[in-house]
Design a protein around this motif. Structure first.
Motif, PDB file in Angstrom:
ATOM      1  N   VAL A  29      -4.807   6.454  -3.982  1.00  0.00           N
ATOM      2  CA  VAL A  29      -5.852   5.444  -3.836  1.00  0.00           C
ATOM      3  C   VAL A  29      -6.055   4.779  -5.186  1.00  0.00           C
ATOM      4  N   TRP A  31      -8.111   1.550  -7.190  1.00  0.00           N
ATOM      5  CA  TRP A  31      -9.253   0.641  -7.105  1.00  0.00           C
ATOM      6  C   TRP A  31      -9.115  -0.505  -8.096  1.00  0.00           C
ATOM      7  N   ALA A  56      -8.563   4.662   5.026  1.00  0.00           N
ATOM      8  CA  ALA A  56      -8.453   3.202   4.940  1.00  0.00           C
ATOM      9  C   ALA A  56      -9.380   2.526   5.946  1.00  0.00           C
ATOM     10  N   LEU A  59     -13.053   2.367   4.788  1.00  0.00           N
ATOM     11  CA  LEU A  59     -13.333   1.375   3.753  1.00  0.00           C
ATOM     12  C   LEU A  59     -13.218  -0.046   4.284  1.00  0.00           C
ATOM     13  N   LEU A  60     -12.281  -0.291   5.173  1.00  0.00           N
ATOM     14  CA  LEU A  60     -12.170  -1.634   5.761  1.00  0.00           C
ATOM     15  C   LEU A  60     -13.415  -1.958   6.586  1.00  0.00           C
ATOM     16  N   PHE A  64     -14.385  -3.597   2.470  1.00  0.00           N
ATOM     17  CA  PHE A  64     -13.389  -3.647   1.401  1.00  0.00           C
ATOM     18  C   PHE A  64     -12.138  -4.366   1.901  1.00  0.00           C
ATOM     19  N   GLN A  65     -11.406  -4.918   0.969  1.00  0.00           N
ATOM     20  CA  GLN A  65     -10.113  -5.513   1.267  1.00  0.00           C
ATOM     21  C   GLN A  65      -9.054  -4.531   0.776  1.00  0.00           C
ATOM     22  N   MET A  66      -7.857  -4.629   1.339  1.00  0.00           N
ATOM     23  CA  MET A  66      -6.864  -3.599   1.048  1.00  0.00           C
ATOM     24  C   MET A  66      -5.451  -4.155   1.100  1.00  0.00           C
ATOM     25  N   TYR A  68      -1.528  -2.238   1.146  1.00  0.00           N
ATOM     26  CA  TYR A  68      -0.797  -0.979   1.032  1.00  0.00           C
ATOM     27  C   TYR A  68       0.663  -1.239   0.744  1.00  0.00           C
ATOM     28  N   PHE A  87      -7.581  -1.077  -3.114  1.00  0.00           N
ATOM     29  CA  PHE A  87      -8.837  -1.561  -2.549  1.00  0.00           C
ATOM     30  C   PHE A  87      -9.578  -2.434  -3.556  1.00  0.00           C
ATOM     31  N   TRP A  88     -10.228  -3.481  -3.038  1.00  0.00           N
ATOM     32  CA  TRP A  88     -11.050  -4.357  -3.869  1.00  0.00           C
ATOM     33  C   TRP A  88     -12.113  -5.000  -2.994  1.00  0.00           C
ATOM     34  N   GLN A  89     -13.122  -5.618  -3.647  1.00  0.00           N
ATOM     35  CA  GLN A  89     -14.182  -6.279  -2.901  1.00  0.00           C
ATOM     36  C   GLN A  89     -14.184  -7.783  -3.105  1.00  0.00           C
TER      37      GLN A  89
END
Length: 112
Positions: A29, A31, A56, A59-60, A64-66, A68, A87-89
């Motif tokens: 993971v 960030w 995942a 968090l989605l 959150f955006q993701m 992989y 992951f980011w916002q």
């Protein structure tokens, strides 16, 4: 009658299938921290295969955006060796390319 998957569940299907077929695969993971990526530290730094889609999805669902990446060793390019979950916002830093010796075999991005 089969349950219709949500958009998030549909996005995570490749990770779910991966976890079932390759139960030894782990995920890292990572960030967003400003313009950089920071790997998660501590006892939950690596996720076991069956944890990957659930982690995942949680968090989605929280917004959150993701992105992989499913990676393989270049000497066995069809066998997944490792997964990276980014992951980011708000702003997404540039995504890293795989290191020497690793091949990117699948990737996808979820944005809100």
């Amino acid at each position: 009658m089969a349950k219709q998957l949500s958009p998030i569940e549909t996005f995570l299907v490749p990770l779910t299938k991966l976890a079932l077929k390759y139960p030894e695969v782990e995920a890292e993971v990572i960030w967003a921290n400003g313009p950089e990526w920071e790997p998660q530290q501590g006892t939950d730094a690596l996720l076991e295969a069956e944890e990957i889609p659930f982690y995942a999805e949680g968090l989605l669902l929280e917004g959150f955006q993701m992105h992989y990446q499913i990676l393989a060793d270049t000497d066995a390019p069809k066998d997944p060796a490792h997964v990276r979950l980014f992951f980011w916002q708000t702003e997404v830093p540039s995504l890293p390319t795989p290191e020497l010796g690793l091949a990117l075999i699948a990737e996808a991005t979820w944005t809100t």
